[in-house]
Design an enzyme around this catalytic site. Structure first.
Site, PDB file in Angstrom:
ATOM      1  N   ASP A  16     -24.718 -29.159 -52.643  1.00  0.00           N
ATOM      2  CA  ASP A  16     -23.999 -29.486 -51.289  1.00  0.00           C
ATOM      3  C   ASP A  16     -23.802 -28.069 -50.465  1.00  0.00           C
ATOM      4  O   ASP A  16     -23.065 -27.126 -50.909  1.00  0.00           O
ATOM      5  CB  ASP A  16     -22.510 -29.989 -51.578  1.00  0.00           C
ATOM      6  CG  ASP A  16     -21.621 -29.422 -52.710  1.00  0.00           C
ATOM      7  OD1 ASP A  16     -22.313 -28.789 -53.675  1.00  0.00           O
ATOM      8  OD2 ASP A  16     -20.457 -29.576 -52.708  1.00  0.00           O
TER       9      ASP A  16
ATOM     10  N   GLU B  33     -20.881 -16.050 -56.920  1.00  0.00           N
ATOM     11  CA  GLU B  33     -21.461 -17.369 -57.056  1.00  0.00           C
ATOM     12  C   GLU B  33     -22.953 -17.570 -56.662  1.00  0.00           C
ATOM     13  O   GLU B  33     -23.531 -18.484 -57.434  1.00  0.00           O
ATOM     14  CB  GLU B  33     -20.534 -18.286 -56.091  1.00  0.00           C
ATOM     15  CG  GLU B  33     -21.036 -19.683 -55.894  1.00  0.00           C
ATOM     16  CD  GLU B  33     -20.188 -20.701 -54.784  1.00  0.00           C
ATOM     17  OE1 GLU B  33     -20.117 -21.850 -55.087  1.00  0.00           O
ATOM     18  OE2 GLU B  33     -20.018 -20.019 -53.947  1.00  0.00           O
TER      19      GLU B  33
END
Length: 598
Positions: A350, A551
């Protein structure tokens, strides 16, 4: 009852559960037909899992906060992570009584005061706990890492498990209705930063890192928590929050159990996991997630898609989704868009142009109209894992059934996704009418665009054991345009979305590298090590520059973290730590190999 009788009873119970599971598709045929017909009559397809009053109320607080505090550094997730200090009715009444201006907005001081008085801070429902099996330098830790500079860094990454370890507070167990965090039974490892809770597919790479760190008990605790979610909801949630009950994430629990069993031989964990894995498998292989495709030879294949049980803005991003849908006037079309957004979140990607009919227009997301290559590879992995785990418990009938299911899925993946000319597996676009099954396979429905996911089936033993296939895929990867100085790009399109170019993500690096590395081809294993070395270097340099793990990373620029998407880049970071440790465990780092960017 004797111990032997008890074990036999448990074995019979598991076999009975498996037989019942095998019959479920037949028992639900009428329901599936009814559901299919209802899908034909509405542009918003499928079920909606009800949310809780607390989540709905916190969305109102989130909306008020955006209006009051403005968009600068605004994170909507913060507000749905708040815990109530007092009961719900009292808090809601106090909120409704806040003084509003003529245009209906709240004052900054008034809303700040309300939040301070009635809420505990986001993340306060999880408390720090030191892992029971953490030691600063485990015995046998990364024996192939010879370079002292790299070894020192690896121990610092290992120590990050302490920073990310939590347990659900006692207050949550006493008063769960005051919190959106779910009352998990065991300690957890969070990804980091705004991700203050357990996430499903992140946990696989966290566990791979924990196993490299010899932290077996912490790894087992994560699996126990995910099993708890299956027992409560019938599937593993996207994350352990009340607002994530409407969707799952890439199904990798079986791979977690297999990885832990391979290191520990823990039969008790396997026996505890199998009933939950069967339940999860049924979730993914019935109803909305299942699609039948008839190939060019008139053979029917059952494959799977992502499909969230939701048609409203995602609570954790409610203000963002509402804004994204602001130009969609038709109510049904708006609900359909919200379902596509949530389904993209279920994919873990996403967001990406991969899911868009007209990139980079987010409102053209059509996730539920795609049969994704990687999801079906994960479910093939689940079938192989269940077959293996059932066999080691002595349940040969379940093992045989899932082995047959895996053979059928392997053939389906080859027939529907494989493109021999490109040397890749391609996502398949479904026809608009999903109420007509089986759908007839058409070559033109395959997505010809290049994504890292096109190479994920190589991670599965069924494919990386085929030497000629590995050679084709490896050559295709080299020519794909995805390989860069600092790793594998997610796509070739720079859309501004975080699951597109130039971002590279730890899970994708790991699966492709492990697939290449486990093949019998020396060239493939060499290519795997080369990619791993690039990825380790960018993580190392980024860590030295910023003091943290990230991340995602920019694969064009060694040592630079990635960006894009709907939130600021995050640090911590669970799966990045896990993949670096897994790569160092597998490939090591020679004394004379440089670690900085070249």
């Amino acid at each position: 009852m004797t111990t032997t009788q008890a074990l036999n009873f448990k074995q019979l119970s598991l076999t009975y559960f498996a037989l019942l599971f095998l019959l479920l598709p037949q028992l639900t045929t009428t329901m599936a037909i009814t559901e299919s017909l209802s899908r034909c009559s509405s542009s918003d397809e499928g079920p909606v899992v009800p949310t809780t009053p607390l989540v709905t109320f916190l969305e109102r607080v989130q909306e008020a906060a955006l209006k009051t505090f403005t968009e600068t550094n605004f994170d909507p997730k913060l507000y749905v992570d708040l815990s109530l200090k007092l009961n719900f009715a009292t808090t809601e009444k106090a909120f409704d009584q806040l003084q509003k201006s003529a245009n209906g907005s709240l004052s900054v001081e008034g809303l700040k005061g309300f939040i301070e008085k009635y809420f505990g801070g986001a993340g306060s429902d999880l408390v720090y706990v030191e892992p029971v099996d953490f030691v600063p330098e485990p015995e046998g830790f990364l024996p192939k890492v010879e370079n002292p500079e790299v070894r020192t860094w690896a121990l610092e990454v290992h120590a990050l498990w302490k920073n990310l370890s939590r347990k659900v507070s006692d207050e949550v167990h006493k008063r769960p209705e005051l919190h959106t965090i779910l009352p998990l039974p065991e300690q957890v490892v969070i990804p980091g930063s705004r991700f203050r809770e357990v996430y499903y597919w992140d946990s696989y790479w966290v566990i791979r890192g924990l196993l490299a760190s010899k932290m077996h008990e912490t790894a087992k605790a994560i699996v126990t928590n995910l099993i708890y979610l299956i027992e409560e909801y019938g599937y593993v949630l996207n994350g352990a929050r009340a607002y994530y009950t409407n969707r799952s994430q890439p199904p990798l629990l079986s791979a977690m159990v297999h990885a832990i069993y391979s290191r520990t031989g823990d039969m008790q964990l396997v026996r505890k996991s199998l009933p939950a894995l069967l339940k999860e498998y049924h979730f993914w292989n019935s109803g909305i997630h299942k699609v039948t495709i008839q190939d060019a030879q008139s053979c029917n294949h059952t494959l799977n898609r992502y499909y969230a049980m939701w048609n409203k803005p995602r609570p954790e991003s409610s203000t963002i989704d509402t804004k994204s849908a602001s130009n969609i006037s038709n109510v049904s079309e708006k609900q359909h868009f919200y379902r596509e957004v949530a389904s993209a979140a279920e994919s873990g990607w996403d967001f990406s142009t991969r899911w868009m009919r007209n990139p980079p227009d987010l409102t053209t997301l059509a996730t539920t109209s795609i049969l994704p290559v990687d999801l079906n590879a994960y479910i093939l992995r689940m079938e192989l894992d269940i077959a293996f785990l059932a066999k080691v418990t002595g349940d040969n009938s379940t093992a045989e059934h899932f082995l047959k299911a895996s053979q059928a899925r392997k053939e389906a993946i080859k027939s529907v996704f494989w493109n021999a000319e490109m040397g890749q597996w391609l996502d398949y676009w479904l026809n608009d009418s999903t109420c007509q099954e089986p759908q007839t396979w058409e070559a033109s429905n395959r997505n010809q665009n290049v994504f890292a996911s096109n190479f994920i089936p190589l991670w599965i033993e069924s494919f990386h054991s085929d030497k000629s296939l590995v050679k084709k895929v490896m050559e295709s990867l080299k020519k794909s345009g995805l390989l860069h100085a600092a790793g594998i790009a997610t796509s070739l399109t720079n859309s501004g979305e975080q699951w597109d170019f130039p971002n590279g993500w730890a899970p994708l690096q790991h699966m492709i590298v492990e697939g290449l590395g486990r093949s019998e081809s020396k060239k493939a294993r060499s290519a795997a090590e080369d990619i791993a070395v690039r990825w380790i270097r960018t993580n190392y340099v980024g860590y030295k520059k910023t003091g943290t793990m990230h991340e995602k990373y920019d694969v064009e620029k060694c040592g630079e973290f990635g960006g894009g998407g709907e939130y600021a880049p995050q640090t911590g970071f669970g799966w990045s730590n896990g993949v670096v440790l897994a790569f160092l465990e597998e490939f090591g780092w020679p004394q004379d190999r440089k670690i900085g960017c070249e």
